[in-house]
Write an enzyme that holds these catalytic residues in place. Structure first.
Site, mmCIF file in Angstrom:
data_model
loop_
_atom_site.group_PDB
_atom_site.id
_atom_site.type_symbol
_atom_site.label_atom_id
_atom_site.label_comp_id
_atom_site.label_asym_id
_atom_site.label_seq_id
_atom_site.Cartn_x
_atom_site.Cartn_y
_atom_site.Cartn_z
ATOM 1 C CB THR A 136 -9.757 9.658 -4.512
ATOM 2 O OG1 THR A 136 -8.608 8.952 -4.778
ATOM 3 C CG2 THR A 136 -10.282 10.245 -5.899
ATOM 4 C CD GLU A 192 5.917 20.171 -0.680
ATOM 5 O OE1 GLU A 192 7.023 20.363 -1.620
ATOM 6 O OE2 GLU A 192 6.062 19.422 0.373
ATOM 7 N N GLY A 245 -12.505 17.585 10.233
ATOM 8 C CA GLY A 245 -12.140 17.106 8.818
ATOM 9 C C GLY A 245 -10.680 16.711 8.791
ATOM 10 C CE LYS A 264 0.257 12.472 6.392
ATOM 11 N NZ LYS A 264 -0.147 13.163 7.691
HETATM 12 N N1 LIG Z 1 -8.097 15.952 5.444
HETATM 13 C C1 LIG Z 1 -6.792 16.366 5.575
HETATM 14 O O1 LIG Z 1 -6.636 17.136 6.503
HETATM 15 C C2 LIG Z 1 -5.748 15.916 4.449
HETATM 16 C C3 LIG Z 1 -4.561 16.166 4.629
HETATM 17 C C4 LIG Z 1 -3.555 15.956 3.840
HETATM 18 C C5 LIG Z 1 -3.800 14.944 2.814
HETATM 19 N N2 LIG Z 1 -5.152 14.264 2.950
HETATM 20 C C6 LIG Z 1 -5.289 13.306 1.841
HETATM 21 O O2 LIG Z 1 -6.328 14.019 0.687
HETATM 22 C C7 LIG Z 1 -7.296 12.989 0.404
HETATM 23 C C8 LIG Z 1 -8.461 13.418 0.408
HETATM 24 O O3 LIG Z 1 -8.961 13.806 1.818
HETATM 25 P P1 LIG Z 1 -10.234 14.349 2.470
HETATM 26 O O4 LIG Z 1 -10.357 14.721 3.847
HETATM 27 O O5 LIG Z 1 -10.644 15.322 1.280
HETATM 28 O O6 LIG Z 1 -11.245 13.028 1.838
HETATM 29 P P2 LIG Z 1 -12.738 12.850 1.683
HETATM 30 O O7 LIG Z 1 -13.422 14.075 2.562
HETATM 31 O O8 LIG Z 1 -13.309 11.539 2.130
HETATM 32 O O9 LIG Z 1 -13.101 12.899 0.250
HETATM 33 C C9 LIG Z 1 -12.743 12.018 -0.792
HETATM 34 C C10 LIG Z 1 -13.169 12.506 -1.967
HETATM 35 O O10 LIG Z 1 -13.065 11.429 -3.078
HETATM 36 C C11 LIG Z 1 -14.035 10.854 -3.677
HETATM 37 N N3 LIG Z 1 -13.811 9.652 -4.373
HETATM 38 C C12 LIG Z 1 -13.753 8.400 -3.540
HETATM 39 N N4 LIG Z 1 -13.384 7.487 -4.496
HETATM 40 C C13 LIG Z 1 -13.505 8.015 -5.655
HETATM 41 C C14 LIG Z 1 -13.383 7.682 -7.098
HETATM 42 N N5 LIG Z 1 -13.147 6.383 -7.359
HETATM 43 N N6 LIG Z 1 -13.376 8.516 -8.225
HETATM 44 C C15 LIG Z 1 -13.456 9.709 -7.962
HETATM 45 N N7 LIG Z 1 -13.599 10.509 -6.672
HETATM 46 C C16 LIG Z 1 -13.581 9.273 -5.467
HETATM 47 C C17 LIG Z 1 -15.141 10.952 -2.598
HETATM 48 O O11 LIG Z 1 -16.710 11.117 -3.332
HETATM 49 P P3 LIG Z 1 -17.879 10.697 -2.339
HETATM 50 O O12 LIG Z 1 -17.976 11.591 -1.091
HETATM 51 O O13 LIG Z 1 -18.884 10.873 -3.391
HETATM 52 O O14 LIG Z 1 -17.575 9.010 -2.135
HETATM 53 C C18 LIG Z 1 -14.667 12.288 -2.088
HETATM 54 O O15 LIG Z 1 -15.308 13.219 -2.835
HETATM 55 C C19 LIG Z 1 -6.802 11.786 0.975
HETATM 56 O O16 LIG Z 1 -6.052 11.067 0.264
HETATM 57 C C20 LIG Z 1 -6.171 12.248 2.270
HETATM 58 O O17 LIG Z 1 -5.222 11.373 2.754
HETATM 59 C C21 LIG Z 1 -6.088 14.851 3.834
#
Ligand SMILES: NC(=O)c1ccc[n+]([C@@H]2O[C@H](COP(=O)([O-])OP(=O)(O)OC[C@H]3O[C@@H](n4cnc5c(N)ncnc54)[C@H](OP(=O)(O)O)[C@@H]3O)[C@@H](O)[C@H]2O)c1
Length: 358
Positions: A114, A167, A224, A242
């Site tokens: 999330t 990780e 993204g 981090k």
């Molecule tokens: N993007 C990157 O390159 C990257 C790299 C490393 C780590 N991360 C980490 O990975 C995580 C996800 O990133 P992302 O880019 O995938 O974000 P994202 O595209 O915004 O996706 C977040 C997801 O979480 C869902 N969500 C929000 N609140 C929720 C809840 N209470 N219960 C269940 N689901 C919920 C959202 O649903 P809806 O869209 O339906 O609201 C969406 O499916 C973050 O913590 C980020 O810091 C990201």
């Protein structure tokens, strides 16, 4: 062959890329890692949730969310949620409903992806706590739980004999935490410094080439890579989360992102970065930590570093971390390619670690 039942809490950029990577690597996972899987639950914030003990059609779930449709109407084997209970987040609700399905003899893994909340680490920390408390393994790419509640969640995981792995929280698929845990026995990490936020590094190095701040940021948003709220990257919050995660896991730091002395890059101009280059230096957003007078002090700030520094050579989305150890001196790990595929791979590698531990 062990079959892992996966429950995806969050199905955004990272969650969906992970689901695709699983499908792409299925036969390799079975052949080389003795691991098969099925996805039995998916929870999102605004796109509904689905629970099916027989396994969800991943292709259909991907198509629906990418077309902006809801998941609820996918075939659905779970009982309805308890409407009379307290309001739960969709993720907590799904974890609680898993119990009603039975089948607890199976190995269940919660995959938490999330959104990042840098003020409280929620709802991710609650998701992880509830999953462990009810006997599930947890793998996550979310920094929140590690940055806010690492010691508590690690102890909880140990007490129930389950894995808590993260990780992907720092430097995507590059094995930072595994490196220390698996390959540096009896070494103490006494400090670190690194470039651990891809979006800001891309902006700073694009400005060295004369490009505009806003245009470089927009590129990261389109890919993204930038956080949903880009100020988390620009103001240094992502790097602070981090840094807290690294300090907590590698140095028993006991710090939260708010404890990190933090300056972002919002005030850095193209003229600043080009003046640095002209002087044989580079301006980079550096995250670092050291133990001082018994406590760990962490910081994130734009810093001038010599052009010859290892970190100065990192451009665009490249990341690097220099660990200072007591018995091995400085050890560096560098990530030359970063993106969603690498974050998804981190989750995959954690899944294999869960399988190995069974
Ligand atoms: N993007 C990157 O390159 C990257 C790299 C490393 C780590 N991360 C980490 O990975 C995580 C996800 O990133 P992302 O880019 O995938 O974000 P994202 O595209 O915004 O996706 C977040 C997801 O979480 C869902 N969500 C929000 N609140 C929720 C809840 N209470 N219960 C269940 N689901 C919920 C959202 O649903 P809806 O869209 O339906 O609201 C969406 O499916 C973050 O913590 C980020 O810091 C990201």
């Amino acid at each position: 062959v062990e079959c892992l039942d996966l429950v995806l809490i969050g199905f955004g950029n990272v969650g969906r890329r992970f689901a695709r990577l699983l499908a792409e690597t299925s036969s390799r996972l079975e052949r080389d890692c003795d691991l098969t899987w099925r996805i039995v639950g998916i929870a999102t914030g605004r796109h509904g949730a689905v629970l099916d003990p027989a396994g969800i059609d991943v292709g259909q779930a991907l198509r629906r969310t990418e077309n902006g449709q809801r998941l609820d109407t996918l075939r659905h084997g779970g009982p309805p949620g308890d409407e009379s209970g307290p309001a739960l987040t969709p993720g907590l609700d799904l974890i609680r409903r898993l119990d009603a399905l039975g089948g607890r003899s199976r190995h269940q893994v919660i995959v938490e992806t999330t959104i990042l909340d840098v003020r409280h680490g929620q709802p991710a920390t609650d998701h992880v706590r509830e999953a462990l408390r009810t006997g599930r393994h947890v793998v996550t790419a979310n920094k929140g739980p590690v940055a806010f509640a690492y010691a508590e969640l690690r102890d909880l995981a140990r007490s129930v004999g389950r894995e808590f792995l993260f990780e992907g929280a720092v430097m995507d698929g590059v094995p930072v935490f595994n490196l220390v845990r698996e390959t540096l026995p009896a070494a103490e990490v006494v400090g670190f410094r690194g470039i651990i936020n891809s979006t800001t590094n891309h902006i700073l190095t694009a400005m060295e080439e004369g490009r505009e701040f806003d245009a470089a940021l927009a590129e990261m948003q389109r890919a993204g890579i930038a956080e949903a709220d880009a100020s988390l990257d620009v103001d240094g919050w992502d790097a602070a989360a981090k840094a807290a995660a690294l300090a907590n896991v590698l140095m028993a730091g006991g710090v939260t992102p708010a404890d990190v002395d933090r300056t972002g890059i919002a005030r850095v101009t193209g003229a600043d970065v080009r003046a640095a280059v002209a002087a044989g230096q580079r301006l980079r957003l550096i995250a670092s930590a050291r133990r001082e007078e018994g406590r760990v002090r962490a910081s994130v700030a734009p810093r001038l570093i010599p052009g010859t520094d290892l970190l100065a050579g990192l451009r665009g989305m490249q990341n690097g971390l220099v660990l200072e150890t007591d018995v091995l001196g400085e050890v560096a790990i560098v990530q030359l390619g970063s993106g969603l595929a690498q974050t998804a791979y981190a989750l995959l590698s954690d899944l294999v670690t869960v399988r190995r531990g069974l």
